[in-house]
Design a protein around this motif. Sequence first.
Motif, PDB file in Angstrom:
ATOM      1  N   MET A 241       0.731  -1.151  -0.057  1.00  0.00           N
ATOM      2  CA  MET A 241       0.014   0.214   0.087  1.00  0.00           C
ATOM      3  C   MET A 241       0.822   1.140   0.085  1.00  0.00           C
ATOM      4  N   MET A 242       2.019   1.275   0.632  1.00  0.00           N
ATOM      5  CA  MET A 242       2.779   2.337   0.766  1.00  0.00           C
ATOM      6  C   MET A 242       3.606   2.634  -0.469  1.00  0.00           C
ATOM      7  N   PRO A 243       4.061   1.525  -1.110  1.00  0.00           N
ATOM      8  CA  PRO A 243       4.666   1.933  -2.488  1.00  0.00           C
ATOM      9  C   PRO A 243       3.476   2.485  -3.455  1.00  0.00           C
ATOM     10  N   ASN A 244       2.370   2.027  -3.466  1.00  0.00           N
ATOM     11  CA  ASN A 244       1.249   2.585  -4.286  1.00  0.00           C
ATOM     12  C   ASN A 244       0.938   4.375  -3.807  1.00  0.00           C
ATOM     13  N   LEU A 245       0.955   4.439  -2.731  1.00  0.00           N
ATOM     14  CA  LEU A 245       0.926   5.962  -2.166  1.00  0.00           C
ATOM     15  C   LEU A 245       2.062   6.633  -2.684  1.00  0.00           C
ATOM     16  N   ILE A 246       3.238   6.132  -2.566  1.00  0.00           N
ATOM     17  CA  ILE A 246       4.436   6.949  -2.747  1.00  0.00           C
ATOM     18  C   ILE A 246       4.389   7.084  -4.558  1.00  0.00           C
ATOM     19  N   ASP A 247       3.999   6.233  -5.200  1.00  0.00           N
ATOM     20  CA  ASP A 247       3.825   6.261  -6.896  1.00  0.00           C
ATOM     21  C   ASP A 247       2.812   7.412  -7.251  1.00  0.00           C
ATOM     22  N   LYS A 248       1.612   7.341  -6.412  1.00  0.00           N
ATOM     23  CA  LYS A 248       0.640   8.369  -6.661  1.00  0.00           C
ATOM     24  C   LYS A 248       1.116   9.659  -6.362  1.00  0.00           C
ATOM     25  N   ILE A 249       1.908   9.943  -5.365  1.00  0.00           N
ATOM     26  CA  ILE A 249       2.582  11.231  -5.097  1.00  0.00           C
ATOM     27  C   ILE A 249       3.304  11.706  -6.170  1.00  0.00           C
ATOM     28  N   GLY A 250       4.277  10.763  -6.600  1.00  0.00           N
ATOM     29  CA  GLY A 250       5.036  11.043  -7.635  1.00  0.00           C
ATOM     30  C   GLY A 250       4.565  11.297  -8.808  1.00  0.00           C
ATOM     31  N   ASP A 251       3.498  10.860  -9.570  1.00  0.00           N
ATOM     32  CA  ASP A 251       2.830  10.957 -10.391  1.00  0.00           C
ATOM     33  C   ASP A 251       1.984  12.604 -10.272  1.00  0.00           C
ATOM     34  N   TRP A 252       1.772  12.765  -9.190  1.00  0.00           N
ATOM     35  CA  TRP A 252       0.821  13.938  -8.894  1.00  0.00           C
ATOM     36  C   TRP A 252       1.981  15.206  -8.923  1.00  0.00           C
ATOM     37  N   ASN A 253       3.012  14.900  -8.207  1.00  0.00           N
ATOM     38  CA  ASN A 253       3.908  16.211  -8.016  1.00  0.00           C
ATOM     39  C   ASN A 253       5.262  15.629  -7.844  1.00  0.00           C
ATOM     40  N   PRO A 254       6.125  15.466  -8.702  1.00  0.00           N
ATOM     41  CA  PRO A 254       7.392  14.882  -8.666  1.00  0.00           C
ATOM     42  C   PRO A 254       8.471  15.689  -7.581  1.00  0.00           C
ATOM     43  N   GLN A 255       8.145  16.820  -7.386  1.00  0.00           N
ATOM     44  CA  GLN A 255       8.870  17.656  -6.568  1.00  0.00           C
ATOM     45  C   GLN A 255       8.514  17.392  -5.260  1.00  0.00           C
ATOM     46  N   LEU A 256       7.459  17.206  -4.733  1.00  0.00           N
ATOM     47  CA  LEU A 256       6.834  16.642  -3.502  1.00  0.00           C
ATOM     48  C   LEU A 256       7.487  15.559  -3.186  1.00  0.00           C
ATOM     49  N   LEU A 257       7.533  14.395  -3.966  1.00  0.00           N
ATOM     50  CA  LEU A 257       8.107  13.137  -3.863  1.00  0.00           C
ATOM     51  C   LEU A 257       9.575  13.474  -3.376  1.00  0.00           C
ATOM     52  N   ARG A 258      10.319  14.428  -4.385  1.00  0.00           N
ATOM     53  CA  ARG A 258      11.644  14.413  -4.040  1.00  0.00           C
ATOM     54  C   ARG A 258      11.836  15.126  -2.676  1.00  0.00           C
ATOM     55  N   GLU A 259      11.146  15.776  -2.212  1.00  0.00           N
ATOM     56  CA  GLU A 259      11.427  16.639  -0.781  1.00  0.00           C
ATOM     57  C   GLU A 259      11.276  15.546   0.128  1.00  0.00           C
ATOM     58  N   LEU A 260       9.917  14.791   0.055  1.00  0.00           N
ATOM     59  CA  LEU A 260       9.438  13.831   1.054  1.00  0.00           C
ATOM     60  C   LEU A 260      10.515  12.603   1.312  1.00  0.00           C
ATOM     61  N   LYS A 261      10.990  12.240   0.050  1.00  0.00           N
ATOM     62  CA  LYS A 261      11.955  11.239   0.074  1.00  0.00           C
ATOM     63  C   LYS A 261      13.451  11.596   0.811  1.00  0.00           C
ATOM     64  N   GLY A 262      13.728  12.795   0.843  1.00  0.00           N
ATOM     65  CA  GLY A 262      14.847  13.162   1.423  1.00  0.00           C
ATOM     66  C   GLY A 262      14.767  13.635   2.963  1.00  0.00           C
ATOM     67  N   ARG A 263      13.246  13.652   3.190  1.00  0.00           N
ATOM     68  CA  ARG A 263      13.276  14.159   4.856  1.00  0.00           C
ATOM     69  C   ARG A 263      12.502  12.998   5.830  1.00  0.00           C
ATOM     70  N   LEU A 264      11.522  12.339   5.076  1.00  0.00           N
ATOM     71  CA  LEU A 264      10.902  11.509   5.949  1.00  0.00           C
ATOM     72  C   LEU A 264      11.531  10.077   6.036  1.00  0.00           C
ATOM     73  N   LYS A 265      12.432  10.191   6.688  1.00  0.00           N
ATOM     74  CA  LYS A 265      13.218   8.859   6.958  1.00  0.00           C
ATOM     75  C   LYS A 265      12.871   8.449   8.326  1.00  0.00           C
ATOM     76  N   PHE A 266      13.376   7.273   8.526  1.00  0.00           N
ATOM     77  CA  PHE A 266      12.849   6.644   9.917  1.00  0.00           C
ATOM     78  C   PHE A 266      13.386   7.360  11.319  1.00  0.00           C
ATOM     79  N   PHE A 267      14.564   7.776  10.997  1.00  0.00           N
ATOM     80  CA  PHE A 267      15.257   8.366  12.190  1.00  0.00           C
ATOM     81  C   PHE A 267      14.863   9.852  12.439  1.00  0.00           C
ATOM     82  N   ASN A 268      14.543  10.492  11.315  1.00  0.00           N
ATOM     83  CA  ASN A 268      13.694  11.708  11.686  1.00  0.00           C
ATOM     84  C   ASN A 268      12.454  11.885  11.865  1.00  0.00           C
TER      85      ASN A 268
END
Length: 588
Positions: free
Chosen positions: A1-28
Amino acid sequence: MMPNLIDKIGDWNPQLLRELKGRLKFFNVAIAVATSLLLQLVVFLYQFREFPDDKYSLTGTYCRLRKLYEQEPNGVYQQSNQSKIADLNDFLSNNYCPTNEINWQLWWRDHCEYIFLTFSVIFVFTLLVAGTYLLINDLAKEETRGTLNFIRLSPQSETSILTGKLLGVPSLIYLIILVAVPLHLWAGCSAKIAFSYILSSYAILAASCIFFYSAALLFGLVSRWFSGFQPWLGSGAVFLFLFTTMVLASSSSNTLNDSTVWFRLFSGWDTTNYLFPNLFHLSNGSPLKKWQFFYLPLGTSFVSVIGFHLLNLGLCSYGILQALKRCLRNPKTSIISKKQSYFIGAFYQLMIWGFTLQNGKNNYTWDEQVGENFVLLALYNLVLILSLIAVLSPHRQDVQDWARYRHQGVSSRKSVWQDLIWSEKSPALVAIAINLIIVTIPYLVWLSLTSVVDANDGRTWMVNEIDRFKVLLTIALSISLMMIYATIAQLILLLKTPKRSFWAIGTLGAAVFLPPMILEFIGISSWKHSTVWMFTTFPWVAVESAGVTTVFMALLADLSVLALLNFQLTRQVKLAGESATKALLAGR
């Protein structure tokens, strides 16, 4: 389910996906959630420091016996014999309210309200200050790494890129707030606060985030010369603004009947105090209840207060986003176009004059209210015009391109005046003049409708038609001074020297502020030496003591200087527009 959500975010807004991937890491994410939970625990426990126990005072706020005890005619508390003061103190120190007589329902309601209001303040400072810092810092890092140019060249639309930045960069801040929202909602509902008021506060906070975050991105794009100091400067300015307006809103002498109201609305403290009156514990309640706009009683309705606040933030955010779209693709372009400047000038006048004209203190008439706010209105408009001069004045290369190639483009079918009004590469003198006309129209309406009063009344100095004529001449004098400043700035920007912008800003700053500062320092007051003050940026401070002839001669002198400067500017533009071959043959 999570990969599908990430793919939908990437399709809707690639810049948002880029920002979220760089910040929403487990430790952060873990750190953000733990920080939010710890903050909630601290606030919750802090409110329990006054938890009623078995030694709760009989005179405490939540003791049901307090009023009965204080009003008992034969009670020890009512004894006035001075010889029994010690016995009275001993009695009070050893008598506590029974636990079953404590009003627990009232205590829980009040302390839930304290928790709710505490988090409301924390939300504002955390979102606006921390979010502003992160956005400006992110742009500074993108600029340093060179990835900002990569973003500019991407096929994404400007709206998509900016939306990705606004939603992605402060994502950890959003997470901290979202984790605290359930406790905030529970505390508000437990405090019997209307759910519609809570939702309205969230809507205002969201609108404020869009406004401040958009302004932060614009500041990050246009202030590259501050280098690594940008984030601290931007977030510090936001913090200072929020803190200052919070102090003003919590003041017991807080009033909202002058032209400063518009600027205070951007912080939202007055509206928050309107929704939750116990925020600042003002004895007279929220001043927004008497709030007016062009005499329309906006403060009488909850819908009108919230609606106007959201409309103001929405329109201002839209204007900033339009400027962001221009600067994102081409960082060297002006922040706004000439056409947009006319709308900004008109909107600016609408807001500051709308909050000036309301039934304020001392039952002043509308023309006397303008007189009371005259200095503030003049200062606001001075800042507006100087800002437009800095933004609209094109640099040498733009003017050279316009002067040399305008006959080859579509603009060749237009007159020179149309180009001067609309073209972004043409000199900004005509555009500044149009904005000055927009600024002047409300003053002319005021002068035409204001009443001339008896000199013995003492409520205004405009006692005859001569005074009215002097004010009219002073307005013309101010316009001529602004046009002189605009011409000087344009002449400096046409030079071939490096860092022309800094020279233009420094020269204008010196011309605007140094003369009045020097005159005040050496003791030349405006009411004794009005002739000298007529040639400064603030001639209206001397208009009361100046004669009509003095004002008129100062106006003629300014117009003469303006004509000479514009003659020189026209000559420089023609020289800049000459072809290289023609200039070479002419020996230039």
